[in-house]
Design an enzyme around this catalytic site. Structure first.
Site, PDB file in Angstrom:
ATOM      1  N   SER A 188       0.806  -1.223   0.000  1.00  0.00           N
ATOM      2  CA  SER A 188       0.000   0.000   0.000  1.00  0.00           C
ATOM      3  C   SER A 188       0.838   1.271   0.000  1.00  0.00           C
ATOM      4  O   SER A 188       0.336   2.349  -0.324  1.00  0.00           O
ATOM      5  CB  SER A 188      -0.955   0.012   1.197  1.00  0.00           C
ATOM      6  OG  SER A 188      -0.247  -0.147   2.412  1.00  0.00           O
ATOM      7  N   ASP A 193      -3.678   6.483  11.349  1.00  0.00           N
ATOM      8  CA  ASP A 193      -2.728   6.029  10.333  1.00  0.00           C
ATOM      9  C   ASP A 193      -1.493   6.916  10.339  1.00  0.00           C
ATOM     10  O   ASP A 193      -1.498   8.035   9.821  1.00  0.00           O
ATOM     11  CB  ASP A 193      -3.382   6.046   8.956  1.00  0.00           C
ATOM     12  CG  ASP A 193      -2.478   5.477   7.866  1.00  0.00           C
ATOM     13  OD1 ASP A 193      -1.329   5.116   8.174  1.00  0.00           O
ATOM     14  OD2 ASP A 193      -2.928   5.399   6.703  1.00  0.00           O
ATOM     15  N   HIS A 198       0.987   5.557   6.333  1.00  0.00           N
ATOM     16  CA  HIS A 198       0.875   6.092   4.977  1.00  0.00           C
ATOM     17  C   HIS A 198       1.041   7.616   4.990  1.00  0.00           C
ATOM     18  O   HIS A 198       1.252   8.209   6.051  1.00  0.00           O
ATOM     19  CB  HIS A 198      -0.455   5.671   4.367  1.00  0.00           C
ATOM     20  CG  HIS A 198      -0.607   4.190   4.283  1.00  0.00           C
ATOM     21  ND1 HIS A 198      -1.292   3.459   5.237  1.00  0.00           N
ATOM     22  CD2 HIS A 198      -0.146   3.303   3.373  1.00  0.00           C
ATOM     23  CE1 HIS A 198      -1.244   2.172   4.912  1.00  0.00           C
ATOM     24  NE2 HIS A 198      -0.552   2.046   3.797  1.00  0.00           N
TER      25      HIS A 198
END
Length: 360
Positions: free
Chosen positions: A116, A338, A341
């Site tokens: 990802s 998160d 990312h």
């Protein structure tokens, strides 16, 4: 020889010596300037500087951003994280020119392969290119199985993504899902590309329901588990051997995205008691990350040194470690924390700016 002739001859000698001296001085000066001029041998050493001309595009105008990365769309209140430019110590990084990028790779196929975080970088690049050529008639998005492609028709450029968390194969067998550390079958697709950008690391320590395999096979031996760092090194070595045996690097340029850092442990940036990146709004100013380098980075660099064919490491680890402010934190479409990312637009655009500089 008469007096006037002698004077004339002496004048010619003086002129000749003067011209020779001036040529020598000019040459020496040029050589000295060449020695003094610093070449940009390392784009990855430097610091983040505030630049109000950033970001490189308006993320609200990019139709490709997934809900994981759309920080402004999901309510991030501070925006200063968008206004930092990476400044190498030895030179100025060339500004990203999307039209120039497309011209340079006209008619070529680009593919990002990995987890990802490679998806994160792929999203950034297509937003950067879309900002340069925003006409919808020139862009098509096609999703076919595990491969997603955006095609810039006017330039004949395709930018694809294939999800492959480990790069090596995972196959369904009678005993269950087996990760085969010595097998890499997707290479048949990859080697047809003109530019390849790989990554792998995020999934190697996943366990429980997040682990997409049941057994590991290495050297024809099947086991329930093994040291994950050893497994990582073995899988990367299989990939490296594939590059050396199967990739024509006269046709295909190969890049590897470095180890992307996460920011869940505040002690790594001298903030004890902090367990996420939620309130981080500015980069670190130190040239050395207090938390040190991840072990995976050393493993990756060791494997890459052993590759005989040219592979360019996008060495983004340290410059990204400084950007504890660049993650979505809670400002994403699924509401979780998160700090792994990166917001799009944001830090990840610099990764593609470095890719652009490397291609130039």
């Amino acid at each position: 020889m008469g007096r006037e002739a002698k004077r004339y001859f002496l004048a010619l000698v003086i002129i000749a010596i003067s011209v020779e001296f001036l040529c020598y001085a000019s040459s020496t000066s040029t050589q000295w300037k060449a020695k003094k001029k610093k070449s940009c041998n390392n784009m990855y050493e430097g610091n983040w500087v505030y630049d109000p001309s950033y970001p490189l595009y308006n993320s609200s105008n990019c139709p490709f951003i997934r809900k994981e990365f759309g920080c402004l769309k999901y309510g991030r209140p501070d925006q200063r994280y968008l206004n930092y430019r990476w400044q190498p110590k030895q030179c100025k990084l060339p500004g990203f020119d999307g039209k120039d990028f497309l011209r340079r790779v006209k008619g070529k196929n680009i593919m990002f392969v990995g987890d990802s975080l490679i998806l994160n970088q792929w999203q950034s690049l297509i937003c950067l290119l879309h900002a340069a050529v925003p006409q919808y008639s020139t862009i098509i998005q096609d999703i076919n199985g595990s491969i997603s492609t955006v095609t810039f028709k006017d330039y004949g450029v395709s930018v694809s993504l294939q999800t492959s968390q480990y790069l090596v194969d995972i196959e369904q067998e009678k005993i269950g899902r087996v990760m085969k550390l010595n097998s890499l079958k997707s290479g048949e697709i990859w080697k047809e590309m003109d530019i390849l950008i790989f990554n792998s690391w995020l999934w190697w320590y996943r366990r429980g329901i997040k682990q997409p395999w049941d057994f590991i096979e290495i050297d024809e031996k099947i086991m329930k588990d093994m040291d994950r760092m050893v497994a990582f090194r073995t899988g990367l070595t299989t990939w490296a051997n594939w590059v050396d045996s199967d990739v024509d690097t006269n046709k295909t340029k190969v890049f590897f995205q470095g180890i992307s850092p996460s920011h869940y442990n505040g002690t790594e940036w001298n903030k004890s008691g902090v367990s996420n990146c939620l309130k981080e709004t500015t980069p670190l100013t130190e040239s050395i990350y207090p938390g040190g380098s991840p072990l995976a980075e050393a493993v990756l660099k060791t494997v890459l040194v052993g590759v005989s064919k040219p592979v360019h490491l996008l060495d983004i680890t340290l410059l990204s470690q400084m950007r504890k402010d660049g993650h979505p934190s809670i400002y994403n479409g699924f509401g979780g924390m998160d700090c792994t990312h990166w917001c799009v637009a944001g830090v990840i655009d610099t990764w593609n700016q470095l890719l652009y500089a490397a291609l130039m």
